[in-house]
Design an enzyme around this catalytic site. Structure first.
Site, short mmCIF file in Angstrom:
data_model
loop_
_atom_site.label_atom_id
_atom_site.label_comp_id
_atom_site.label_asym_id
_atom_site.label_seq_id
_atom_site.Cartn_x
_atom_site.Cartn_y
_atom_site.Cartn_z
N SER A 62 0.85 -1.47 0.25
CA SER A 62 0.72 -0.11 -0.51
C SER A 62 0.95 1.63 0.58
O SER A 62 1.92 1.37 0.43
CB SER A 62 -1.19 -0.22 1.05
OG SER A 62 -1.43 -1.29 1.18
N1 SAH Z 1 -1.38 -4.50 3.93
C1 SAH Z 1 -0.47 -4.65 2.80
C2 SAH Z 1 -1.44 -4.29 1.48
C3 SAH Z 1 -1.76 -5.79 0.78
S1 SAH Z 1 -2.46 -5.46 -0.77
C4 SAH Z 1 0.63 -4.06 2.83
O1 SAH Z 1 0.92 -2.61 3.18
O2 SAH Z 1 1.92 -4.91 1.67
C5 SAH Z 1 -3.99 -6.36 -0.29
C6 SAH Z 1 -3.96 -7.45 -0.12
O3 SAH Z 1 -5.05 -8.29 0.51
C7 SAH Z 1 -3.13 -8.89 -0.72
O4 SAH Z 1 -1.84 -9.47 -1.10
C8 SAH Z 1 -4.46 -9.59 -1.50
O5 SAH Z 1 -4.01 -11.14 -1.68
C9 SAH Z 1 -5.34 -10.10 0.18
N2 SAH Z 1 -6.62 -10.58 0.14
C10 SAH Z 1 -7.43 -10.11 -1.34
N3 SAH Z 1 -8.58 -10.64 -0.65
C11 SAH Z 1 -8.38 -11.52 0.85
C12 SAH Z 1 -9.12 -12.04 1.41
N4 SAH Z 1 -10.71 -12.09 1.98
N5 SAH Z 1 -8.09 -12.29 2.75
C13 SAH Z 1 -6.76 -11.99 3.44
N6 SAH Z 1 -6.41 -11.43 2.30
C14 SAH Z 1 -6.62 -11.22 1.27
#
Ligand code: SAH
Length: 689
Positions: A62
């Protein structure tokens, strides 16, 4: 690592504190967590840019500002139990872990979860546990939570998550009816059955895929789902292609009719560009030290002719003796010699032979150069000089990169072309530079490319020294060489840094040129609206932290700088479809409903000047303070994706001191780029065919 510490401190100050995040816990945590450890190794130098970055598996880390905004909204307290949905790289979990007592982080992609687990362990976060699973179900075993945050957007807040909130607990997550566009929603559990709920920002996150979220790609499509969610997490929402943009009746759009009326009242109709009175309207800016004239595209005849007419008047009547343009410095130096009738440095002195040639090799600019040459012939003791602001020779450098990559690695060359097509800030697409850096071939070429560009710069500087053009002293010269590598690396990979470095260098060049001519010297600058309109009044500045020439001029010269923008509704424009591609005469689509251009078109006037200085039309200025869409066309124009690739939000009244309107415009007429190197002594020399 010192570099990263500095970059992190700067990032927190510029992107977090100055943008209004007030939560001291979050600010302190962001100062500590090394974001560079959460991004792929090859992308580390972009770790503190204001952007999400790809982390593999179509997912991304993010954007720091959004992480800060969400965590501040979640009001984390020491000792809290936190559920973080969508671990991704683990970055947000680490920030939460710096503040809270214990963090459960859940990720559906097992390999991302594994990577994050190792990383968090290595960095010593013992109060985070990473789970693999579907976050839409929460984690009943560890509930209740004082705070729940989700880094992926769902169609609604899953019921399980509400239930797992402790009384007094806060949940922050993106919710939207399309998988790629959401509002950040905050829920506070007041008591057993009572929840407060409100939305507070427009954002774009990757979809929350799960039982109580969106279906997995390739799964059964949900009734509401729309095509191609962006593969990038958590950017503030930017305008999307029209087809993807849901009607937003709740958006507080200013009433167009009222704006049109106010515009019509304030607009000063302009005569034909060729009439003597046209430029007289601009005498109100004649007392300024720096007059910056913009353009809404790089290939429109009216913008060139209008700027030429205004410049002539400022030179002939008001003592301006310098013209500085958004062009490579060596090319401009040839024009400078020509207009002052100085000997040419060598037989190869044929400027502007690289893409985009039509920007300067066009009949309008040729006419202006011919005038300047004859003007100088009559005023030898007060010659007007011509400068290029791009001291690192952007076009020439890009050309060198492409030629090199074409010969050693055509796949890397393709990536580079795609990326250079997105060099403009309004064509932001972090996925593109992410892809570029992640592809091994591209990265392997980097060292050679940078060495080559460094040599190119050195030979340019040597040449300038021999040339006796002393506006850069030895110290400035040395400084240029010292920072060149950083500049070229940023340019090679793209991203907001390259924009900021470029505009900062353009501003430095302008200042050095002014200094070299003494305190009385005054200059007219020609550059694209995106360079000369104050970036802090635009989405590029406010959201992407981009700075530009106009903003730096305002900061340095205050009221002695005039920022004048230009715009159009429709017509034709000279532009290419890709970097290095052939020039085409393209039809400019009528401006979009909701854009500032659309309202200007609504005045029914063919040409006008809008004076936006304080005290002139204050009621209108007040209206034009609200951000509206504004169109930016560069050397690339992609009408097919126009809204996404060419519109950005801007507050016109803060961006410019005046705006010049041409309702219909036409493409410049390009001159051929002749292959022969013959010396032409004629008036048309630099363009001779
Ligand atoms: N907070 C993270 C951002 C990750 S992007 C950072 O700082 O790096 C969002 C993530 O949500 C992705 O890796 C995706 O695989 C995950 N995601 C999507 N749907 C999900 C779900 N139902 N449960 C868990 N993770 C999920």
């Amino acid at each position: 690592m010192g570099d990263f510490d500095e970059a992190r401190a700067w990032m927190v100050e510029r992107q977090i504190v100055q943008r209004g995040v007030r939560d001291d816990f979050v600010i302190e945590a962001m100062r500590r967590v090394p974001r560079e450890a959460f991004v792929p190794f090859d992308l580390r130098e972009f770790a503190y840019d204001d952007t999400p970055l790809p982390i593999g598996g179509e997912q991304s880390i993010s954007q720091p500002y959004i992480v800060a905004k969400m965590l501040a909204a979640a009001e984390l307290q020491p000792g809290d139990r936190v559920l973080d949905i969508g671990t991704g790289s683990g970055y947000a979990a680490a920030i939460a872990a710096e503040i809270a007592g214990r963090v459960d982080s859940i990720e559906r992609d097992a390999s991302l979860a594994e990577g994050a687990r190792e990383r968090l362990q290595r960095l010593g976060y013992e109060n985070v546990e990473v789970h693999v699973g579907d976050g839409t179900a929460g984690l009943a075993a560890h509930a209740p939570y004082n705070a729940i945050i989700a880094a992926a957007g769902g169609p609604r807040v899953p019921q399980a998550l509400r239930v797992q909130l402790a009384v007094g607990g806060r949940l922050v997550m993106p919710v939207g009816s399309s998988p790629s566009r959401q509002r950040l929603v905050k829920i506070v559990r007041r008591d057993e059955h009572d929840y407060d709920e409100h939305a507070f920002a427009d954002v774009r996150f990757v979809p929350l895929v799960g039982d109580d979220g969106w279906p997995a790609p390739g799964g059964v499509p949900h009734a509401d789902s729309r095509p191609t969610p962006e593969p990038l997490a958590s950017t503030p929402a930017t305008p999307e292609p029209a087809a993807l943009t849901p009607a937003a009746p709740e958006a507080a759009a200013p009433e167009p009719a009222a704006l049109e009326l106010a515009l019509r009242d304030a607009a000063e109709p302009l005569p034909d560009i060729d009439s003597a009175e046209f430029a007289a309207s601009f005498d109100r800016f004649a007392g300024r030290r720096v007059v910056l004239l913009g353009e809404a595209s790089h290939g429109t005849s009216e913008f060139y002719r209008a700027r030429a007419a205004i410049t002539r008047r400022l030179v002939e009547r008001h003592g301006f003796s310098m013209i500085a343009v958004e062009a490579d410095w060596p090319d401009a130096a040839i024009i400078d010699r020509h207009v002052r009738d100085r000997p040419m440095p060598g037989e190869r002195s044929r400027p502007f032979r690289r893409f985009p040639t039509w920007m300067w090799r066009n009949t309008d600019f040729m006419g202006f150069v011919a005038w300047l040459r004859s003007h100088n012939a009559l005023h030898r003791d007060s010659e007007t000089r011509f400068y290029g602001l791009d001291i690192y020779s952007l076009s020439e450098s890009i050309d060198a990169v492409l030629r090199y990559l074409d010969s050693v690695d055509p796949a890397a060359a393709r990536i580079a072309r795609e990326r250079y097509g997105c060099l403009s800030p309004w064509q932001k697409d972090p996925a593109v530079y992410g892809r570029a850096a992640l592809s091994g071939g591209y990265a392997q070429c980097e060292e050679h490319v940078i060495a080559q560009l460094g040599d190119l710069l050195k030979s340019r500087l040597d040449y300038a020294r021999e040339d006796g053009e002393r506006f850069l002293d030895a110290a400035q010269n040395a400084r240029l060489v010292a920072v060149a590598e950083h500049y070229y690396r940023a340019m090679y990979y793209g991203g907001p840094q390259s924009w900021n470095l470029r505009d900062t260098h353009m501003f430095d060049t302008l200042r050095h040129a002014l200094d070299s001519r003494g305190p009385q010297a005054r200059v007219v600058v020609w550059a694209h609206n995106s360079h000369i309109g104050d970036a802090s009044a635009t989405q590029m500045g406010r959201v992407q932290d981009e700075i530009n020439l106009g903003q730096l001029c305002r900061a340095q010269f205050g009221d002695a700088a005039a920022l004048i923008g230009f715009g159009t509704h429709s017509g034709t424009v000279a532009a290419a479809s890709d970097w290095g591609g052939p020039m085409e005469v393209k039809t400019v689509r009528p401006s979009l409903d909701g854009s500032v251009e659309f309202s200007m078109h609504g005045t029914g006037l063919a040409r006008f000047l809008l004076d936006l200085r304080p005290g002139v039309h204050d009621a209108l200025r007040e209206r034009l303070r609200a951000p509206l869409l504004e169109r930016f066309i560069g050397v690339i124009y992609r009408p097919e994706t126009e809204r996404y690739s060419h519109y950005a939000e801007a507050s016109l009244a803060e961006q410019f001191d005046a705006f010049v309107w041409f309702d219909r415009t036409s493409a410049v007429t390009a001159l051929p780029v002749s292959a022969d190197e013959k010396y032409h002594a004629a008036e048309t020399f630099p363009f001779g065919v």
